[in-house]
Design an enzyme around this catalytic site. Structure first.
Site, short mmCIF file in Angstrom:
data_model
loop_
_atom_site.label_atom_id
_atom_site.label_comp_id
_atom_site.label_asym_id
_atom_site.label_seq_id
_atom_site.Cartn_x
_atom_site.Cartn_y
_atom_site.Cartn_z
N GLU A 194 4.16 1.87 -0.56
CA GLU A 194 5.09 2.14 -1.66
C GLU A 194 4.35 2.41 -2.97
O GLU A 194 4.83 3.18 -3.80
CB GLU A 194 6.08 0.99 -1.83
CG GLU A 194 7.08 0.88 -0.68
CD GLU A 194 8.14 1.99 -0.68
OE1 GLU A 194 7.85 3.13 -1.09
OE2 GLU A 194 9.27 1.72 -0.24
N GLY A 230 -2.51 -1.13 22.56
CA GLY A 230 -3.54 -0.09 22.64
C GLY A 230 -2.94 1.29 22.80
O GLY A 230 -3.65 2.29 22.99
N PHE A 240 -14.79 -1.09 15.68
CA PHE A 240 -15.21 -0.91 17.09
C PHE A 240 -16.73 -0.81 17.17
O PHE A 240 -17.37 -1.45 18.01
CB PHE A 240 -14.57 0.35 17.69
CG PHE A 240 -13.13 0.20 18.12
CD1 PHE A 240 -12.44 -0.98 17.89
CD2 PHE A 240 -12.47 1.24 18.76
CE1 PHE A 240 -11.10 -1.12 18.30
CE2 PHE A 240 -11.15 1.11 19.18
CZ PHE A 240 -10.46 -0.07 18.95
N THR A 264 -1.36 5.61 18.42
CA THR A 264 -2.31 6.71 18.27
C THR A 264 -2.65 6.98 16.80
O THR A 264 -1.87 6.66 15.89
CB THR A 264 -1.77 8.03 18.86
OG1 THR A 264 -0.72 8.51 18.01
CG2 THR A 264 -1.27 7.85 20.28
N TYR A 302 0.84 -1.20 0.00
CA TYR A 302 0.00 0.00 0.00
C TYR A 302 0.88 1.26 0.00
O TYR A 302 0.76 2.11 -0.87
CB TYR A 302 -0.92 -0.01 1.23
CG TYR A 302 -1.90 1.14 1.24
CD1 TYR A 302 -2.98 1.16 0.35
CD2 TYR A 302 -1.78 2.20 2.14
CE1 TYR A 302 -3.89 2.22 0.36
CE2 TYR A 302 -2.69 3.25 2.14
CZ TYR A 302 -3.73 3.25 1.25
OH TYR A 302 -4.63 4.29 1.26
N ASP A 321 2.52 -1.76 12.49
CA ASP A 321 1.48 -0.76 12.77
C ASP A 321 2.14 0.56 13.20
O ASP A 321 2.81 0.60 14.23
CB ASP A 321 0.63 -1.34 13.92
CG ASP A 321 -0.64 -0.58 14.18
OD1 ASP A 321 -0.68 0.64 13.92
OD2 ASP A 321 -1.59 -1.21 14.67
N PRO A 322 1.98 1.64 12.42
CA PRO A 322 2.61 2.91 12.80
C PRO A 322 2.24 3.32 14.23
O PRO A 322 1.07 3.22 14.62
CB PRO A 322 2.06 3.91 11.79
CG PRO A 322 1.67 3.09 10.61
CD PRO A 322 1.24 1.76 11.16
N VAL A 376 -10.51 0.94 12.17
CA VAL A 376 -10.77 0.90 13.61
C VAL A 376 -12.15 1.42 14.01
O VAL A 376 -12.85 0.76 14.80
CB VAL A 376 -9.61 1.58 14.39
CG1 VAL A 376 -9.50 3.08 14.13
CG2 VAL A 376 -9.72 1.29 15.86
N1 UDP Z 1 -7.10 -1.21 15.48
C1 UDP Z 1 -7.60 -1.86 16.62
N2 UDP Z 1 -8.73 -2.60 16.50
C2 UDP Z 1 -9.42 -2.73 15.34
C3 UDP Z 1 -8.91 -2.09 14.17
C4 UDP Z 1 -7.74 -1.36 14.29
O1 UDP Z 1 -7.02 -1.74 17.71
O2 UDP Z 1 -10.45 -3.40 15.34
C5 UDP Z 1 -5.92 -0.34 15.60
C6 UDP Z 1 -4.77 -0.68 14.67
O3 UDP Z 1 -3.87 -1.59 15.28
C7 UDP Z 1 -4.14 0.70 14.46
C8 UDP Z 1 -5.32 1.67 14.56
O4 UDP Z 1 -6.34 0.95 15.24
O5 UDP Z 1 -3.23 1.01 15.48
C9 UDP Z 1 -5.84 2.12 13.22
O6 UDP Z 1 -6.06 1.01 12.39
P1 UDP Z 1 -6.85 1.09 11.02
O7 UDP Z 1 -7.01 -0.30 10.50
O8 UDP Z 1 -8.10 1.88 11.20
O9 UDP Z 1 -5.95 1.92 9.99
P2 UDP Z 1 -4.43 2.41 9.94
O10 UDP Z 1 -4.46 3.80 10.51
O11 UDP Z 1 -3.57 1.50 10.75
O12 UDP Z 1 -4.10 2.37 8.50
#
Ligand code: UDP
Length: 350
Positions: free
Chosen positions: A180, A240, A224, A243, A178, A311-312, A220
């Site tokens: 690159e 968790g 959620f 951010t 994604y 995961d950033p 996320v």
């Molecule tokens: N995340 C989480 N639970 C979920 C989905 C994502 O804890 O059900 C975390 C994920 O590890 C990341 C953040 O939420 O740290 C954002 O994830 P997302 O998939 O929304 O997109 P990203 O910003 O990582 O591309």
């Protein structure tokens, strides 16, 4: 088919771009990815402008292959034509085109790990096809949807992250297909701007969310909320402590349209909300509070290799450039945005 929350959003966006949108009068806009979350919002906004604001309607042509997009909210008609096509394969359109938005892409980590090659194709071959089409059609403006993922896992000294930060990105890691490919897409845009004078602009969205996202998108906020609605524990991946900042869709679409309708050819803009950096743990608590005391939160591991070490750790935009040049100011607070999303999701329940 529409709903009250989305209708209010569309009206709010139209108000936010009252001045800029006049340029769309009597024009034709080609959008890729029109059946997706953002694409559907653009089409609804133009539909609203056609009915309420513009002197002459703006015609939309959407190209989508439905790999992750579900369906159009707007009906086809004289001002809206839908073409089923994968933009990685070249295509021609037999009419004038005044604006182009390349919004097709596979943005959810769950899906871009499932469709690894397709993700690369749409951001690279798809972008090349769009730029070639622009060479032929000579539109007034072209917008490429890049991503805040081009910054990878930024050095904390560069969070909030300005457009000038070059990124900390793996070219082979779990998010590389994604990240690159979006980076190469940007490179192509700049090369076509420099060699062929294509009036292309680039936006880097930071976690834009809102009604119309698939509840099985796995990103996320929808994940959620989908869990809470189904009375399942809210899944927080890893510690968790990572951010993100979240940008409600009305603020996101407003920013994208401001860039498209500007004269900043060859330039890049972050689009997001810089005021609500929040850990996933606290985000889970915020969502849980909206659903009541019996909503549980559970620490777990993510469903793909895009989580865990790839995961950033922090993501927050520096939006001074778009604020200064285009008068952009995000308006919707995180809690308000989530409440709107929940209200929509309750109705849209599949
Ligand atoms: N995340 C989480 N639970 C979920 C989905 C994502 O804890 O059900 C975390 C994920 O590890 C990341 C953040 O939420 O740290 C954002 O994830 P997302 O998939 O929304 O997109 P990203 O910003 O990582 O591309």
């Amino acid at each position: 088919m529409t709903n009250k929350i989305i209708e209010e959003d569309i009206e709010a966006i139209a108000k936010n771009i009252e001045k800029e949108c006049r340029r769309l009068s009597g024009k034709t806009l080609l959008i890729t990815g029109g059946a997706g979350f953002l694409g559907n919002y653009f089409i609804s906004v133009v539909d609203y402008l056609n009915k309420n604001v513009l002197e002459k309607p703006c015609r939309i042509i959407s190209v989508d292959n439905f790999i992750t997009g579900l369906k159009y909210r707007t009906k086809e008609g004289p001002n809206f034509k839908a073409i089923k096509h994968n933009v990685k394969d070249s295509f021609d359109v037999n009419e004038k085109i005044d604006f182009i938005m390349h919004a097709a892409g596979i943005a959810s980590p769950k899906f871009y790990r499932k469709y690894k090659i397709e993700t690369i194709d749409v951001a690279t071959l798809g972008t090349k096809n769009i730029l070639e089409l622009a060479k032929e059609k000579k539109p007034e403006s072209v917008l490429f949807f890049s991503s805040s993922e081009v910054y990878g896992d930024p050095d904390p000294r560069f969070v909030p992250t300005p457009e000038t930060y070059v990124g900390r990105v793996s070219c082979t890691g779990p998010r590389s297909n994604y990240d690159e490919s979006k980076r190469l897409g940007e490179t192509m845009c700049i090369a076509y701007f420099q060699e062929h004078n294509i009036p292309v602009k680039i936006v880097r969205p930071f976690n834009v969310f809102g009604p119309g996202m698939r509840l099985d998108d796995y990103r996320v906020i929808p994940n959620f909320v989908a869990h809470a609605l189904q009375k399942k524990p809210i899944p927080v991946y890893g510690t968790g402590k990572h951010t993100r900042t979240f940008c409600y869709v009305t603020d996101g679409i407003t920013g994208f349209l401001k860039v498209l309708l500007s004269g900043y050819n060859g330039e890049i803009f972050n689009v997001g909300n810089d005021s609500n950096e929040i850990s996933t743990e606290n985000l889970a608590k915020t969502v849980a509070e909206m659903f009541g005391d019996d909503t549980k939160i559970e620490k777990t591991t993510g469903p793909t290799d895009a989580y865990a070490s790839a995961d950033p750790k922090r993501r927050c935009p520096d939006i001074n450039k778009i604020k200064a040049k285009l008068g952009y100011a995000p308006k919707i607070e995180l809690k308000t945005g989530i409440k709107r999303f929940v209200e929509w999701a309750r109705e849209a329940q599949i």
